[in-house]
Design a protein around this motif. Structure first.
Motif, PDB file in Angstrom:
ATOM      1  N   GLU A  14       0.821  -1.210   0.000  1.00 25.47           N
ATOM      2  CA  GLU A  14       0.000   0.000   0.000  1.00 25.47           C
ATOM      3  C   GLU A  14       0.855   1.261   0.000  1.00 25.47           C
ATOM      4  OE1 GLU A  14      -3.196  -0.250   2.840  1.00 25.47           O
ATOM      5  OE2 GLU A  14      -3.203  -2.433   2.666  1.00 25.47           O
ATOM      6  N   LEU A  15       2.068   1.133  -0.489  1.00 26.47           N
ATOM      7  CA  LEU A  15       3.017   2.245  -0.474  1.00 26.47           C
ATOM      8  C   LEU A  15       2.581   3.421  -1.340  1.00 26.47           C
ATOM      9  CD1 LEU A  15       5.586   2.528   1.125  1.00 26.47           C
ATOM     10  CD2 LEU A  15       6.857   1.781  -0.870  1.00 26.47           C
ATOM     11  N   ALA A  16       1.825   3.169  -2.392  1.00 25.24           N
ATOM     12  CA  ALA A  16       1.388   4.256  -3.274  1.00 25.24           C
ATOM     13  C   ALA A  16       0.642   5.337  -2.491  1.00 25.24           C
ATOM     14  CB  ALA A  16       0.530   3.713  -4.405  1.00 25.24           C
ATOM     15  N   GLY A  17      -0.187   4.942  -1.554  1.00 18.57           N
ATOM     16  CA  GLY A  17      -0.912   5.909  -0.734  1.00 18.57           C
ATOM     17  C   GLY A  17       0.017   6.758   0.108  1.00 18.57           C
ATOM     18  N   PHE A  18       1.035   6.129   0.676  1.00 17.52           N
ATOM     19  CA  PHE A  18       2.017   6.874   1.471  1.00 17.52           C
ATOM     20  C   PHE A  18       2.788   7.847   0.595  1.00 17.52           C
ATOM     21  CE2 PHE A  18       6.257   7.396   3.336  1.00 17.52           C
ATOM     22  CZ  PHE A  18       5.901   7.934   4.571  1.00 17.52           C
ATOM     23  N   VAL A  19       3.169   7.400  -0.606  1.00 15.21           N
ATOM     24  CA  VAL A  19       3.914   8.257  -1.530  1.00 15.21           C
ATOM     25  C   VAL A  19       3.093   9.481  -1.903  1.00 15.21           C
ATOM     26  CG1 VAL A  19       4.852   8.393  -3.885  1.00 15.21           C
ATOM     27  CG2 VAL A  19       5.428   6.452  -2.416  1.00 15.21           C
ATOM     28  N   THR A  20       1.835   9.291  -2.260  1.00 10.69           N
ATOM     29  CA  THR A  20       1.012  10.443  -2.646  1.00 10.69           C
ATOM     30  C   THR A  20       0.781  11.380  -1.467  1.00 10.69           C
ATOM     31  OG1 THR A  20      -1.019   9.150  -2.366  1.00 10.69           O
ATOM     32  CG2 THR A  20      -0.111   9.284  -4.579  1.00 10.69           C
ATOM     33  N   ALA A  22       2.952  11.886   1.010  1.00 10.17           N
ATOM     34  CA  ALA A  22       4.214  12.619   1.174  1.00 10.17           C
ATOM     35  C   ALA A  22       4.351  13.698   0.095  1.00 10.17           C
ATOM     36  CB  ALA A  22       5.401  11.656   1.125  1.00 10.17           C
ATOM     37  N   GLN A  23       3.956  13.371  -1.117  1.00  8.62           N
ATOM     38  CA  GLN A  23       4.017  14.358  -2.199  1.00  8.62           C
ATOM     39  C   GLN A  23       3.074  15.523  -1.921  1.00  8.62           C
ATOM     40  OE1 GLN A  23       3.158  11.523  -5.313  1.00  8.62           O
ATOM     41  NE2 GLN A  23       5.278  11.629  -6.093  1.00  8.62           N
ATOM     42  N   ALA A  24       1.897  15.254  -1.386  1.00  8.13           N
ATOM     43  CA  ALA A  24       0.954  16.317  -1.039  1.00  8.13           C
ATOM     44  C   ALA A  24       1.531  17.230   0.046  1.00  8.13           C
ATOM     45  CB  ALA A  24      -0.373  15.718  -0.583  1.00  8.13           C
ATOM     46  N   GLY A  25       2.432  16.661   0.853  1.00 12.12           N
ATOM     47  CA  GLY A  25       3.108  17.443   1.892  1.00 12.12           C
ATOM     48  C   GLY A  25       4.334  18.175   1.383  1.00 12.12           C
ATOM     49  N   GLY A  26       4.584  18.122   0.085  1.00 15.47           N
ATOM     50  CA  GLY A  26       5.684  18.878  -0.506  1.00 15.47           C
ATOM     51  C   GLY A  26       6.954  18.097  -0.782  1.00 15.47           C
ATOM     52  N   TRP A  27       6.954  16.812  -0.492  1.00  9.42           N
ATOM     53  CA  TRP A  27       8.153  16.004  -0.717  1.00  9.42           C
ATOM     54  C   TRP A  27       8.238  15.514  -2.157  1.00  9.42           C
ATOM     55  CZ3 TRP A  27      12.036  15.575   2.624  1.00  9.42           C
ATOM     56  CH2 TRP A  27      11.799  15.799   3.972  1.00  9.42           C
ATOM     57  N   THR A  28       9.433  15.492  -2.690  1.00 12.64           N
ATOM     58  CA  THR A  28       9.751  14.724  -3.882  1.00 12.64           C
ATOM     59  C   THR A  28      10.197  13.373  -3.354  1.00 12.64           C
ATOM     60  OG1 THR A  28      10.454  16.692  -5.073  1.00 12.64           O
ATOM     61  CG2 THR A  28      11.227  14.574  -5.923  1.00 12.64           C
ATOM     62  N   VAL A  29       9.680  12.290  -3.935  1.00  4.32           N
ATOM     63  CA  VAL A  29       9.874  10.961  -3.355  1.00  4.32           C
ATOM     64  C   VAL A  29      10.590  10.026  -4.323  1.00  4.32           C
ATOM     65  CG1 VAL A  29       8.688   8.940  -2.367  1.00  4.32           C
ATOM     66  CG2 VAL A  29       7.772  11.238  -1.975  1.00  4.32           C
ATOM     67  N   CYS A  30      11.496   9.227  -3.783  1.00  4.15           N
ATOM     68  CA  CYS A  30      12.116   8.101  -4.477  1.00  4.15           C
ATOM     69  C   CYS A  30      11.861   6.868  -3.625  1.00  4.15           C
ATOM     70  CB  CYS A  30      13.631   8.287  -4.622  1.00  4.15           C
ATOM     71  SG  CYS A  30      14.102   9.625  -5.723  1.00  4.15           S
ATOM     72  N   VAL A  31      11.632   5.734  -4.273  1.00  3.18           N
ATOM     73  CA  VAL A  31      11.377   4.494  -3.547  1.00  3.18           C
ATOM     74  C   VAL A  31      12.547   3.535  -3.756  1.00  3.18           C
ATOM     75  CG1 VAL A  31       9.864   2.472  -3.322  1.00  3.18           C
ATOM     76  CG2 VAL A  31       8.880   4.744  -3.728  1.00  3.18           C
ATOM     77  N   VAL A  32      13.025   2.997  -2.644  1.00  2.00           N
ATOM     78  CA  VAL A  32      14.054   1.957  -2.637  1.00  2.00           C
ATOM     79  C   VAL A  32      13.467   0.808  -1.833  1.00  2.00           C
ATOM     80  CG1 VAL A  32      16.378   1.336  -1.898  1.00  2.00           C
ATOM     81  CG2 VAL A  32      15.922   3.645  -2.764  1.00  2.00           C
ATOM     82  N   LEU A  46       4.726   2.782  -8.661  1.00  2.00           N
ATOM     83  CA  LEU A  46       5.519   3.692  -7.831  1.00  2.00           C
ATOM     84  C   LEU A  46       6.458   4.535  -8.689  1.00  2.00           C
ATOM     85  CD1 LEU A  46       6.218   1.291  -4.852  1.00  2.00           C
ATOM     86  CD2 LEU A  46       4.743   3.319  -4.829  1.00  2.00           C
ATOM     87  N   ALA A  47       7.035   3.950  -9.725  1.00  2.00           N
ATOM     88  CA  ALA A  47       7.892   4.720 -10.640  1.00  2.00           C
ATOM     89  C   ALA A  47       7.071   5.783 -11.360  1.00  2.00           C
ATOM     90  CB  ALA A  47       8.571   3.789 -11.642  1.00  2.00           C
ATOM     91  N   GLU A  48       5.861   5.433 -11.739  1.00  2.00           N
ATOM     92  CA  GLU A  48       4.969   6.390 -12.395  1.00  2.00           C
ATOM     93  C   GLU A  48       4.629   7.546 -11.448  1.00  2.00           C
ATOM     94  OE1 GLU A  48       0.301   6.369 -13.567  1.00  2.00           O
ATOM     95  OE2 GLU A  48       1.468   4.637 -14.237  1.00  2.00           O
ATOM     96  N   LEU A  49       4.317   7.228 -10.207  1.00  2.00           N
ATOM     97  CA  LEU A  49       3.972   8.258  -9.217  1.00  2.00           C
ATOM     98  C   LEU A  49       5.136   9.188  -8.904  1.00  2.00           C
ATOM     99  CD1 LEU A  49       1.906   6.309  -6.525  1.00  2.00           C
ATOM    100  CD2 LEU A  49       1.092   8.194  -7.957  1.00  2.00           C
ATOM    101  N   THR A  50       6.334   8.619  -8.802  1.00  2.00           N
ATOM    102  CA  THR A  50       7.490   9.401  -8.354  1.00  2.00           C
ATOM    103  C   THR A  50       8.286  10.021  -9.490  1.00  2.00           C
ATOM    104  OG1 THR A  50       8.992   7.503  -8.348  1.00  2.00           O
ATOM    105  CG2 THR A  50       7.741   7.922  -6.306  1.00  2.00           C
ATOM    106  N   GLY A  51       8.201   9.431 -10.667  1.00  2.00           N
ATOM    107  CA  GLY A  51       9.038   9.886 -11.783  1.00  2.00           C
ATOM    108  C   GLY A  51      10.468   9.386 -11.692  1.00  2.00           C
TER     109      GLY A  51
END
Length: 136
Positions: A14-20, A22-32, A46-51
């Protein structure tokens, strides 16, 4: 730049929800992710969401680094295995190597432990969590 480190646990699915969030909070995100974490995540989503590509292994020395440097890290979920190895300074995965470097650099790190009930009672786990908390 927030690195989200995912380990092999159901919440990683369910990481996609956490990523979005964090992005709404102003973070640029990378997933490892750890190698085991790859079984739980949707890397393409996740790659699509984060770029950014989702990384799970060290790059070859001659290859350029595809991720920008981290300003902070979140370990979501942090498994028993990763928590104990991290506290012991073991860097046998990219995720652990990045966490050990971040600790040494003094970067802000949030960890969300996710062991099962039996492993949560293991004495090594409590000691690892206490050590990591003491180190910041």
């Amino acid at each position: 730049m927030l690195y989200v480190i995912a380990c092999g646990g159901r919440p990683a699915g369910e990481l996609a929800g956490f990523v979005t969030h964090a992005q709404a909070g102003g973070w640029t995100v990378c997933v490892v992710t750890t190698p085991s974490g790859t079984k739980f995540i949707d890397a393409a989503r996740l790659a699509e969401l984060t770029g950014h590509p989702v990384r799970s292994d060290y790059k070859r020395p001659e290859e350029p680094d595809v991720l920008p440097p981290a300003d902070a890290m979140a370990v979501v979920p942090a498994t028993f295995n990763t928590t104990n190895k991290w506290a012991a300074g073991i860097s046998d995965t990219l995720a652990l190597g990045l966490l050990n470097e971040a600790l040494g650099l003094g970067l802000p790190i949030v960890s969300v432990p996710w062991p099962n009930a039996a492993l949560a009672r293991h004495p090594a786990f409590a000691g690892s969590v206490a050590a990591l908390r003491e180190w910041g």
